[in-house]
Design a protein around this motif. Sequence first.
Motif, PDB file in Angstrom:
ATOM      1  N   LEU A  88       0.925  -1.066  -0.051  1.00  0.00           N
ATOM      2  CA  LEU A  88      -0.077   0.008  -0.124  1.00  0.00           C
ATOM      3  C   LEU A  88       0.903   1.197   0.078  1.00  0.00           C
ATOM      4  CD1 LEU A  88      -3.146   1.211  -0.118  1.00  0.00           C
ATOM      5  CD2 LEU A  88      -2.988   0.944   2.505  1.00  0.00           C
ATOM      6  N   ALA A  89       1.737   1.180   0.842  1.00  0.00           N
ATOM      7  CA  ALA A  89       2.978   2.345   0.691  1.00  0.00           C
ATOM      8  C   ALA A  89       3.509   2.626  -0.390  1.00  0.00           C
ATOM      9  CB  ALA A  89       3.804   1.977   1.889  1.00  0.00           C
ATOM     10  N   LEU A  90       3.683   1.572  -1.360  1.00  0.00           N
ATOM     11  CA  LEU A  90       4.385   1.664  -2.541  1.00  0.00           C
ATOM     12  C   LEU A  90       3.372   2.211  -3.558  1.00  0.00           C
ATOM     13  CD1 LEU A  90       6.459  -1.758  -3.535  1.00  0.00           C
ATOM     14  CD2 LEU A  90       7.019   0.736  -3.761  1.00  0.00           C
ATOM     15  N   VAL A  91       2.128   2.022  -3.580  1.00  0.00           N
ATOM     16  CA  VAL A  91       1.138   2.525  -4.524  1.00  0.00           C
ATOM     17  C   VAL A  91       1.089   3.991  -4.214  1.00  0.00           C
ATOM     18  CG1 VAL A  91      -1.020   2.347  -4.999  1.00  0.00           C
ATOM     19  CG2 VAL A  91       0.092   0.270  -4.903  1.00  0.00           C
ATOM     20  N   GLU A  92       0.788   4.399  -2.814  1.00  0.00           N
ATOM     21  CA  GLU A  92       0.475   5.631  -2.638  1.00  0.00           C
ATOM     22  C   GLU A  92       1.798   6.613  -2.599  1.00  0.00           C
ATOM     23  OE1 GLU A  92      -0.832   5.330   1.655  1.00  0.00           O
ATOM     24  OE2 GLU A  92      -3.006   4.896   0.814  1.00  0.00           O
ATOM     25  N   GLU A  93       2.872   6.122  -2.509  1.00  0.00           N
ATOM     26  CA  GLU A  93       4.075   6.829  -2.592  1.00  0.00           C
ATOM     27  C   GLU A  93       4.736   7.022  -3.935  1.00  0.00           C
ATOM     28  OE1 GLU A  93       4.721   8.981   0.058  1.00  0.00           O
ATOM     29  OE2 GLU A  93       3.423   7.910   1.272  1.00  0.00           O
TER      30      GLU A  93
ATOM     31  N   SER B  91      11.885  -3.685  -0.999  1.00  0.00           N
ATOM     32  CA  SER B  91      12.391  -4.668  -2.126  1.00  0.00           C
ATOM     33  C   SER B  91      12.294  -5.986  -1.612  1.00  0.00           C
ATOM     34  CB  SER B  91      13.722  -4.459  -2.672  1.00  0.00           C
ATOM     35  OG  SER B  91      13.880  -5.105  -3.981  1.00  0.00           O
ATOM     36  N   GLN B  92      12.856  -6.603  -0.501  1.00  0.00           N
ATOM     37  CA  GLN B  92      12.867  -7.690   0.188  1.00  0.00           C
ATOM     38  C   GLN B  92      11.255  -8.157   0.461  1.00  0.00           C
ATOM     39  OE1 GLN B  92      15.435  -8.119   3.265  1.00  0.00           O
ATOM     40  NE2 GLN B  92      17.298  -7.385   1.807  1.00  0.00           N
ATOM     41  N   ARG B  93      10.577  -7.540   0.931  1.00  0.00           N
ATOM     42  CA  ARG B  93       9.258  -7.829   1.072  1.00  0.00           C
ATOM     43  C   ARG B  93       8.432  -7.780  -0.185  1.00  0.00           C
ATOM     44  NH1 ARG B  93       8.000  -2.964   5.732  1.00  0.00           N
ATOM     45  NH2 ARG B  93       9.645  -3.622   7.413  1.00  0.00           N
ATOM     46  N   VAL B  94       8.577  -7.087  -1.005  1.00  0.00           N
ATOM     47  CA  VAL B  94       7.862  -7.309  -2.331  1.00  0.00           C
ATOM     48  C   VAL B  94       8.190  -8.438  -2.994  1.00  0.00           C
ATOM     49  CG1 VAL B  94       7.642  -6.535  -4.761  1.00  0.00           C
ATOM     50  CG2 VAL B  94       7.541  -4.774  -2.708  1.00  0.00           C
ATOM     51  N   LYS B  95       9.671  -9.005  -3.133  1.00  0.00           N
ATOM     52  CA  LYS B  95       9.735 -10.164  -3.628  1.00  0.00           C
ATOM     53  C   LYS B  95       9.188 -11.426  -2.820  1.00  0.00           C
ATOM     54  CE  LYS B  95      14.302  -8.617  -5.335  1.00  0.00           C
ATOM     55  NZ  LYS B  95      15.670  -8.742  -5.319  1.00  0.00           N
TER      56      LYS B  95
ATOM     57  N   SER C   4       7.212   5.041  -5.260  1.00  0.00           N
ATOM     58  CA  SER C   4       8.480   4.587  -5.507  1.00  0.00           C
ATOM     59  C   SER C   4       8.791   3.753  -4.396  1.00  0.00           C
ATOM     60  CB  SER C   4       9.658   5.685  -5.735  1.00  0.00           C
ATOM     61  OG  SER C   4       9.695   6.354  -4.639  1.00  0.00           O
ATOM     62  N   PHE C   5      10.054   2.942  -4.462  1.00  0.00           N
ATOM     63  CA  PHE C   5      10.468   2.267  -3.535  1.00  0.00           C
ATOM     64  C   PHE C   5      11.093   3.093  -2.370  1.00  0.00           C
ATOM     65  CE2 PHE C   5       9.859  -1.028  -6.516  1.00  0.00           C
ATOM     66  CZ  PHE C   5       9.869  -2.254  -5.696  1.00  0.00           C
ATOM     67  N   GLU C   6      11.954   4.077  -2.866  1.00  0.00           N
ATOM     68  CA  GLU C   6      12.569   5.117  -1.858  1.00  0.00           C
ATOM     69  C   GLU C   6      11.603   5.791  -1.076  1.00  0.00           C
ATOM     70  OE1 GLU C   6      13.117   4.580  -5.144  1.00  0.00           O
ATOM     71  OE2 GLU C   6      15.117   3.736  -5.207  1.00  0.00           O
ATOM     72  N   ALA C   7      10.514   6.426  -1.779  1.00  0.00           N
ATOM     73  CA  ALA C   7       9.549   6.982  -0.808  1.00  0.00           C
ATOM     74  C   ALA C   7       8.744   6.307   0.115  1.00  0.00           C
ATOM     75  CB  ALA C   7       8.571   7.962  -1.978  1.00  0.00           C
ATOM     76  N   ALA C   8       8.455   4.950  -0.529  1.00  0.00           N
ATOM     77  CA  ALA C   8       7.718   4.007   0.374  1.00  0.00           C
ATOM     78  C   ALA C   8       8.707   3.668   1.494  1.00  0.00           C
ATOM     79  CB  ALA C   8       7.335   2.850  -0.262  1.00  0.00           C
ATOM     80  N   ALA C   9       9.867   3.508   1.500  1.00  0.00           N
ATOM     81  CA  ALA C   9      10.851   3.294   2.627  1.00  0.00           C
ATOM     82  C   ALA C   9      10.702   4.399   3.623  1.00  0.00           C
ATOM     83  CB  ALA C   9      12.039   2.904   1.987  1.00  0.00           C
ATOM     84  N   ALA C  10      10.871   5.601   2.879  1.00  0.00           N
ATOM     85  CA  ALA C  10      10.755   6.622   3.718  1.00  0.00           C
ATOM     86  C   ALA C  10       9.634   6.790   4.753  1.00  0.00           C
ATOM     87  CB  ALA C  10      11.203   7.904   3.020  1.00  0.00           C
ATOM     88  N   ALA C  11       8.523   6.305   4.029  1.00  0.00           N
ATOM     89  CA  ALA C  11       7.010   6.365   4.738  1.00  0.00           C
ATOM     90  C   ALA C  11       6.979   5.405   5.950  1.00  0.00           C
ATOM     91  CB  ALA C  11       6.015   6.345   3.680  1.00  0.00           C
ATOM     92  N   LEU C  12       7.453   4.281   5.704  1.00  0.00           N
ATOM     93  CA  LEU C  12       7.538   3.078   6.500  1.00  0.00           C
ATOM     94  C   LEU C  12       8.684   3.045   7.566  1.00  0.00           C
ATOM     95  CD1 LEU C  12       6.760   0.215   3.832  1.00  0.00           C
ATOM     96  CD2 LEU C  12       5.001   1.330   5.693  1.00  0.00           C
TER      97      LEU C  12
ATOM     98  N   SER D 231       7.885   4.133 -13.163  1.00  0.00           N
ATOM     99  CA  SER D 231       7.964   5.199 -12.443  1.00  0.00           C
ATOM    100  C   SER D 231       6.451   6.036 -12.729  1.00  0.00           C
ATOM    101  CB  SER D 231       9.182   6.177 -12.868  1.00  0.00           C
ATOM    102  OG  SER D 231       9.139   7.419 -12.117  1.00  0.00           O
ATOM    103  N   PRO D 232       5.587   6.438 -12.019  1.00  0.00           N
ATOM    104  CA  PRO D 232       5.670   5.846 -10.597  1.00  0.00           C
ATOM    105  C   PRO D 232       5.241   4.281 -10.688  1.00  0.00           C
ATOM    106  CG  PRO D 232       3.541   7.015 -11.033  1.00  0.00           C
ATOM    107  CD  PRO D 232       4.134   7.098 -12.228  1.00  0.00           C
ATOM    108  N   VAL D 233       5.498   3.595  -9.477  1.00  0.00           N
ATOM    109  CA  VAL D 233       5.198   2.156  -9.387  1.00  0.00           C
ATOM    110  C   VAL D 233       3.676   1.788  -9.653  1.00  0.00           C
ATOM    111  CG1 VAL D 233       5.174   0.162  -7.714  1.00  0.00           C
ATOM    112  CG2 VAL D 233       7.152   1.980  -7.641  1.00  0.00           C
ATOM    113  N   GLY D 234       3.572   0.661 -10.346  1.00  0.00           N
ATOM    114  CA  GLY D 234       2.108   0.156 -10.681  1.00  0.00           C
ATOM    115  C   GLY D 234       2.090  -0.906  -9.963  1.00  0.00           C
ATOM    116  N   VAL D 235       0.994  -1.571 -10.075  1.00  0.00           N
ATOM    117  CA  VAL D 235       0.499  -3.073 -10.019  1.00  0.00           C
ATOM    118  C   VAL D 235       0.029  -3.938 -11.056  1.00  0.00           C
ATOM    119  CG1 VAL D 235       0.559  -2.543  -7.291  1.00  0.00           C
ATOM    120  CG2 VAL D 235      -1.550  -2.343  -8.680  1.00  0.00           C
ATOM    121  N   THR D 236       0.052  -5.154 -11.006  1.00  0.00           N
ATOM    122  CA  THR D 236      -0.681  -6.059 -11.979  1.00  0.00           C
ATOM    123  C   THR D 236      -1.945  -6.098 -11.335  1.00  0.00           C
ATOM    124  OG1 THR D 236      -0.030  -7.993 -10.739  1.00  0.00           O
ATOM    125  CG2 THR D 236       1.600  -6.884 -12.229  1.00  0.00           C
TER     126      THR D 236
END
Length: 289
Positions: free
Chosen positions: A10-15, A33-37, A17-25, A52-57
Amino acid sequence: MNPTHLETLLALVEEGSFEAAAAALGVSPSAVSQRVKAMERDAGRVLVRRTSPVGVTDAGEVLVQAARRMALLQAEAESQLSGRLERVPLSVAVNADSLATWFRPVFAAAAAWGDVALRLRVEDEAHTLALLRRGDVIGAVTREPRAVSGCEVVGLGVMRYRAVATPELRARYSTHEGMDWAHMPALRFGPTDALQDDDLTGRLGRRVPRRRRISHVPSSEAFVEAARAGLGWALLAEPQARPLLLARELVALDDQVLEVPLYWQCWRLESRVLGQLTDAVVAAAAEIN
């Protein structure tokens, strides 16, 4: 489903990018990245598009919706324990005309519920449903009466539109047969403004010229101002058009009234805050009936 993994998705979708999601969390981009994998390994399919921005399938969309539901229920549970709402994220899709007219009382209602956060996504009412299907929002104002899977539908009423222009523009493009719709400059909210295009097709059939003078103005307030300035004719919602017609700043181009039924679709979920949101939207929409 791992709650931490869902929170990360959810943080990835809202932020975005991986960097912005990491900062938020409060973790490292590597941890995200490890959690997504790990999520993708458990699901056996790709969930996140590394764009960019991150999307989902499509599979990722299912999990995003689950993550939003979990976040809402968790926030409500915490509020019952602590006696107040720390933060309940309410993401809503609404079309620009509704936002500029009848939807605004929802703000005052939400302000009285505590520390509730509203996140509005502005889209054409024909496209808001896509956001609901993807799990990007928990509720949407839409033209679609059929419920999305897992959602409930409430009728809101009918938004009425009139074709209007300045008196000068009407005089310039009037003929003995009526308005010269094919050549009169027009206003569109944007390239996906199907409402205006469908209306013109209904007037001209297959005779709609491919190349026309069309100005795109993707702001409801600026759209009205562009019509007042004579940049083109426009379909205006009656609440916006009425005072300008009375003041003779704009004139109706014909007697047709385009009626667009609106519906509120939201998740079918036992949630007090979501119920309050639905009640507030329905009460506000009483203005358009």
